[in-house]
Design a protein around this motif. Structure first.
Motif, PDB file in Angstrom:
ATOM      1  N   UNK A   1       0.860  -1.180   0.000  1.00 16.59           N
ATOM      2  CA  UNK A   1       0.000   0.000   0.000  1.00 16.59           C
ATOM      3  C   UNK A   1       0.901   1.236   0.000  1.00 16.59           C
ATOM      4  N   UNK A   2       0.311   2.395  -0.166  1.00 22.13           N
ATOM      5  CA  UNK A   2       1.087   3.634  -0.243  1.00 22.13           C
ATOM      6  C   UNK A   2       1.951   3.893   0.994  1.00 22.13           C
ATOM      7  N   UNK A   3       1.435   3.713   2.211  1.00 18.49           N
ATOM      8  CA  UNK A   3       2.311   3.946   3.365  1.00 18.49           C
ATOM      9  C   UNK A   3       3.543   3.030   3.371  1.00 18.49           C
ATOM     10  N   UNK A   4       3.391   1.806   2.878  1.00 20.12           N
ATOM     11  CA  UNK A   4       4.544   0.898   2.846  1.00 20.12           C
ATOM     12  C   UNK A   4       5.624   1.446   1.935  1.00 20.12           C
ATOM     13  N   UNK A   5       5.244   2.044   0.831  1.00 21.66           N
ATOM     14  CA  UNK A   5       6.240   2.611  -0.087  1.00 21.66           C
ATOM     15  C   UNK A   5       7.046   3.730   0.590  1.00 21.66           C
ATOM     16  N   UNK A   6       6.382   4.551   1.386  1.00 23.09           N
ATOM     17  CA  UNK A   6       7.096   5.591   2.135  1.00 23.09           C
ATOM     18  C   UNK A   6       8.059   4.973   3.141  1.00 23.09           C
ATOM     19  N   UNK A   7       7.607   3.938   3.850  1.00 23.01           N
ATOM     20  CA  UNK A   7       8.455   3.254   4.822  1.00 23.01           C
ATOM     21  C   UNK A   7       9.686   2.674   4.132  1.00 23.01           C
ATOM     22  N   UNK A   8       9.494   2.025   2.993  1.00 23.99           N
ATOM     23  CA  UNK A   8      10.608   1.420   2.268  1.00 23.99           C
ATOM     24  C   UNK A   8      11.618   2.456   1.790  1.00 23.99           C
ATOM     25  N   UNK A   9      11.123   3.551   1.267  1.00 31.45           N
ATOM     26  CA  UNK A   9      12.012   4.611   0.792  1.00 31.45           C
ATOM     27  C   UNK A   9      12.851   5.179   1.932  1.00 31.45           C
ATOM     28  N   UNK A  10      12.194   5.539   3.026  1.00 30.65           N
ATOM     29  CA  UNK A  10      12.908   6.164   4.144  1.00 30.65           C
ATOM     30  C   UNK A  10      13.857   5.184   4.825  1.00 30.65           C
ATOM     31  N   UNK A  11      13.434   3.940   4.984  1.00 27.53           N
ATOM     32  CA  UNK A  11      14.318   2.941   5.595  1.00 27.53           C
ATOM     33  C   UNK A  11      15.549   2.715   4.723  1.00 27.53           C
ATOM     34  N   UNK A  12      15.365   2.671   3.407  1.00 28.95           N
ATOM     35  CA  UNK A  12      16.508   2.504   2.502  1.00 28.95           C
ATOM     36  C   UNK A  12      17.493   3.647   2.645  1.00 28.95           C
ATOM     37  N   UNK A  13      16.984   4.856   2.732  1.00 24.87           N
ATOM     38  CA  UNK A  13      17.860   6.026   2.890  1.00 24.87           C
ATOM     39  C   UNK A  13      18.666   5.950   4.185  1.00 24.87           C
ATOM     40  N   UNK A  14      17.995   5.590   5.289  1.00 29.30           N
ATOM     41  CA  UNK A  14      18.693   5.543   6.570  1.00 29.30           C
ATOM     42  C   UNK A  14      19.660   4.372   6.656  1.00 29.30           C
ATOM     43  N   UNK A  15      19.319   3.244   6.052  1.00 30.39           N
ATOM     44  CA  UNK A  15      20.259   2.118   6.016  1.00 30.39           C
ATOM     45  C   UNK A  15      21.498   2.493   5.195  1.00 30.39           C
ATOM     46  N   UNK A  16      21.283   3.148   4.063  1.00 31.79           N
ATOM     47  CA  UNK A  16      22.417   3.597   3.248  1.00 31.79           C
ATOM     48  C   UNK A  16      23.281   4.582   4.019  1.00 31.79           C
ATOM     49  N   UNK A  17      22.653   5.507   4.750  1.00 28.17           N
ATOM     50  CA  UNK A  17      23.421   6.439   5.575  1.00 28.17           C
ATOM     51  C   UNK A  17      24.277   5.692   6.591  1.00 28.17           C
ATOM     52  N   UNK A  18      23.711   4.656   7.197  1.00 30.13           N
ATOM     53  CA  UNK A  18      24.449   3.879   8.197  1.00 30.13           C
ATOM     54  C   UNK A  18      25.699   3.261   7.585  1.00 30.13           C
TER      55      UNK A  18
END
Length: 160
Positions: free
Chosen positions: A36-53
């Motif tokens: 669903x749409x909220x999951x796409x936001x979660x995936x995008x933001x989690x990917x960004x923060x994992x990459x930052x880590x």
């Protein structure tokens, strides 16, 4: 009269601190939450923060790791990315959307830069977020509203 609280589901997993593990973390989260749409936001933001880590902290050094913690309720999804810190990491604080100042470059707007877009993106999309530093690392978290965005309820399932 006793009423039941809505379920809160929790998951956590450690990942080796290598760039290709960001994709593995994203797939893991994707398998936990319904499409669903909220999951796409979660995936995008989690990917960004994992990459930052992996890119900006000791988590990306040989033997490093980062952890992903997910808390889901019918009202929101909270994701916490725990890394192994860096000398220049942020101190504790909650940074509500819009409160992060990004240094402007006249030649390249912030959204078009290859680096430096992750936290402004989190600030823009997440309903709330923050970061806290501790002696051996840092946790950066964000919340995305679930029910308010008409996301489907999550089935109670056991996930390894």
């Amino acid at each position: 009269m006793r009423t039941e609280s809505p379920p809160v589901l929790l998951w956590a997993r450690d990942f080796p601190g290598r760039a290709f593990e960001v994709r593995a973390a994203r797939r893991w989260i994707e398998g936990l939450l319904p499409d669903c749409e909220p999951r796409e936001d979660v995936l995008l933001l989690a990917s960004e923060l994992c990459a930052n880590a992996v890119v900006h902290t000791r988590s990306g050094l040989p033997g490093g790791r980062f952890s992903v913690h997910i808390e889901w309720s019918p009202e929101r999804a909270r994701v916490v990315i725990e890394d192994q810190g860096s000398p220049g990491s942020l101190a504790a604080g909650s940074l509500a959307a819009g409160s992060l100042e990004v240094e402007a470059s006249p030649a390249v707007p912030a959204w078009a830069r290859e680096c430096g877009r992750g936290l402004p993106l989190v600030a823009e999309i997440a309903d709330d977020w923050g970061t806290v530093r501790f002696p051996d690392g840092r946790c950066t978290w964000f919340d995305v509203r679930w029910a308010a965005q008409d996301g489907p309820p999550l089935a109670l399932i056991a996930v390894d």
